[in-house]
Scaffold this motif. Structure first.
Motif, PDB file in Angstrom:
ATOM      1  N   MET A 112      -5.694  -8.831   2.359  1.00  0.00           N
ATOM      2  CA  MET A 112      -4.583  -8.258   3.764  1.00  0.00           C
ATOM      3  C   MET A 112      -3.421  -7.884   3.112  1.00  0.00           C
ATOM      4  O   MET A 112      -2.654  -6.899   3.388  1.00  0.00           O
ATOM      5  N   LYS A 113      -2.951  -8.579   2.081  1.00  0.00           N
ATOM      6  CA  LYS A 113      -1.581  -7.988   1.421  1.00  0.00           C
ATOM      7  C   LYS A 113      -1.659  -6.885   0.912  1.00  0.00           C
ATOM      8  O   LYS A 113      -0.670  -6.015   1.026  1.00  0.00           O
ATOM      9  N   HIS A 114      -2.797  -6.606   0.313  1.00  0.00           N
ATOM     10  CA  HIS A 114      -2.941  -5.123  -0.433  1.00  0.00           C
ATOM     11  C   HIS A 114      -3.037  -4.018   0.645  1.00  0.00           C
ATOM     12  O   HIS A 114      -2.516  -3.306   0.469  1.00  0.00           O
ATOM     13  N   ARG A 115      -3.779  -4.196   1.534  1.00  0.00           N
ATOM     14  CA  ARG A 115      -4.312  -3.478   2.573  1.00  0.00           C
ATOM     15  C   ARG A 115      -2.910  -2.979   3.342  1.00  0.00           C
ATOM     16  O   ARG A 115      -2.588  -1.724   3.809  1.00  0.00           O
ATOM     17  N   THR A 116      -2.228  -4.095   3.735  1.00  0.00           N
ATOM     18  CA  THR A 116      -1.051  -4.220   4.458  1.00  0.00           C
ATOM     19  C   THR A 116      -0.029  -2.937   3.493  1.00  0.00           C
ATOM     20  O   THR A 116       0.780  -2.334   4.155  1.00  0.00           O
ATOM     21  N   GLY A 117       0.099  -3.408   2.225  1.00  0.00           N
ATOM     22  CA  GLY A 117       0.967  -2.654   1.575  1.00  0.00           C
ATOM     23  C   GLY A 117       0.659  -1.153   1.588  1.00  0.00           C
ATOM     24  O   GLY A 117       1.469  -0.248   1.453  1.00  0.00           O
ATOM     25  N   ILE A 118      -0.646  -1.080   1.410  1.00  0.00           N
ATOM     26  CA  ILE A 118      -1.062   0.532   1.560  1.00  0.00           C
ATOM     27  C   ILE A 118      -0.901   1.024   2.690  1.00  0.00           C
ATOM     28  O   ILE A 118      -0.134   2.315   2.769  1.00  0.00           O
ATOM     29  N   LYS A 119      -0.876   0.378   3.866  1.00  0.00           N
ATOM     30  CA  LYS A 119      -0.489   0.888   5.303  1.00  0.00           C
ATOM     31  C   LYS A 119       0.873   1.267   5.147  1.00  0.00           C
ATOM     32  O   LYS A 119       1.243   2.161   5.793  1.00  0.00           O
ATOM     33  N   LYS A 120       1.883   0.369   4.692  1.00  0.00           N
ATOM     34  CA  LYS A 120       3.257   0.602   4.891  1.00  0.00           C
ATOM     35  C   LYS A 120       3.466   1.876   3.868  1.00  0.00           C
ATOM     36  O   LYS A 120       4.218   2.761   4.255  1.00  0.00           O
ATOM     37  N   LEU A 121       2.729   1.875   2.674  1.00  0.00           N
ATOM     38  CA  LEU A 121       3.126   2.958   1.775  1.00  0.00           C
ATOM     39  C   LEU A 121       2.734   4.382   2.410  1.00  0.00           C
ATOM     40  O   LEU A 121       3.760   5.371   2.510  1.00  0.00           O
ATOM     41  N   ASN A 122       1.696   4.297   3.187  1.00  0.00           N
ATOM     42  CA  ASN A 122       1.368   5.562   3.793  1.00  0.00           C
ATOM     43  C   ASN A 122       2.330   6.072   5.096  1.00  0.00           C
ATOM     44  O   ASN A 122       2.477   7.086   5.084  1.00  0.00           O
ATOM     45  N   GLU A 123       2.741   4.765   5.850  1.00  0.00           N
ATOM     46  CA  GLU A 123       3.523   5.238   6.756  1.00  0.00           C
ATOM     47  C   GLU A 123       4.811   5.874   6.109  1.00  0.00           C
ATOM     48  O   GLU A 123       5.469   6.635   6.760  1.00  0.00           O
ATOM     49  N   ASN A 124       5.360   5.091   5.070  1.00  0.00           N
ATOM     50  CA  ASN A 124       6.516   5.739   4.390  1.00  0.00           C
ATOM     51  C   ASN A 124       6.408   7.075   3.923  1.00  0.00           C
ATOM     52  O   ASN A 124       7.388   7.936   4.104  1.00  0.00           O
ATOM     53  N   LEU A 125       5.371   7.204   3.485  1.00  0.00           N
ATOM     54  CA  LEU A 125       4.930   8.717   2.899  1.00  0.00           C
ATOM     55  C   LEU A 125       4.996   9.787   4.305  1.00  0.00           C
ATOM     56  O   LEU A 125       5.650  10.863   3.923  1.00  0.00           O
ATOM     57  N   ARG A 126       4.177   9.414   5.058  1.00  0.00           N
ATOM     58  CA  ARG A 126       4.443  10.256   6.423  1.00  0.00           C
ATOM     59  C   ARG A 126       5.629  10.487   6.879  1.00  0.00           C
ATOM     60  O   ARG A 126       6.162  11.626   7.185  1.00  0.00           O
ATOM     61  N   MET A 127       6.413   9.685   6.928  1.00  0.00           N
ATOM     62  CA  MET A 127       7.897   9.600   7.251  1.00  0.00           C
ATOM     63  C   MET A 127       8.708  10.429   6.187  1.00  0.00           C
ATOM     64  O   MET A 127       9.363  11.410   6.832  1.00  0.00           O
TER      65      MET A 127
END
Length: 133
Positions: A112-127
């Motif tokens: 969950m920590k890993h996947r949440t981190g990936i999700k945040k990274l992807n959101e930041n990259l999109r932003m």
């Protein structure tokens, strides 16, 4: 006074679910079908937003050819896992021993920590892309 019938079978899915809730993790969906498009495979526990599925391998100490231990069952489980992974799902296969030892809960927390981190990274990259960074 009623007679209590005690089953030799432990509902390890409920035990693990209770551990997850007690640890303060989000509650997963239970017994979910339809994760893999066009297939009716069922997953024991499912975190939709993180794309994490937990599969409890039951009957590992059972004798004979049943469920996960028959050639048909093993082939079906392999196909289910591969197709889920090809859809981006992280599968965490666990046994009752893993649940009892707390390993299953640890693996779920880490996933969950890993996947949440990936999700945040992807959101930041999109932003960053939206803002021309």
């Amino acid at each position: 006074m009623g007679i209590a019938i005690k089953s030799r079978h432990t509902d390890w899915e409920s035990v693990l679910y209770g551990q997850i809730i007690a640890a303060g993790l989000p509650a997963p969906e239970r017994r979910v079908v339809g994760i893999i498009p066009g297939r009716k495979y069922e997953f024991d526990l499912w975190y939709k937003d993180e794309l994490v599925a937990v599969e409890i391998q039951g009957g590992i100490y059972a004798r004979g050819k049943m469920g996960h231990h028959s050639a048909t069952g093993i082939n079906r489980d392999c196909e289910k896992i591969v197709l889920a992974q090809l859809c981006g799902v992280l599968i965490i296969p666990v046994t009752s021993d893993h649940i009892k030892a707390g390993k299953a809960l640890d693996w779920i927390e880490r996933a969950m920590k890993h996947r949440t981190g990936i999700k945040k990274l992807n959101e930041n990259l999109r932003m960053g892309v939206r803002h021309g960074l």
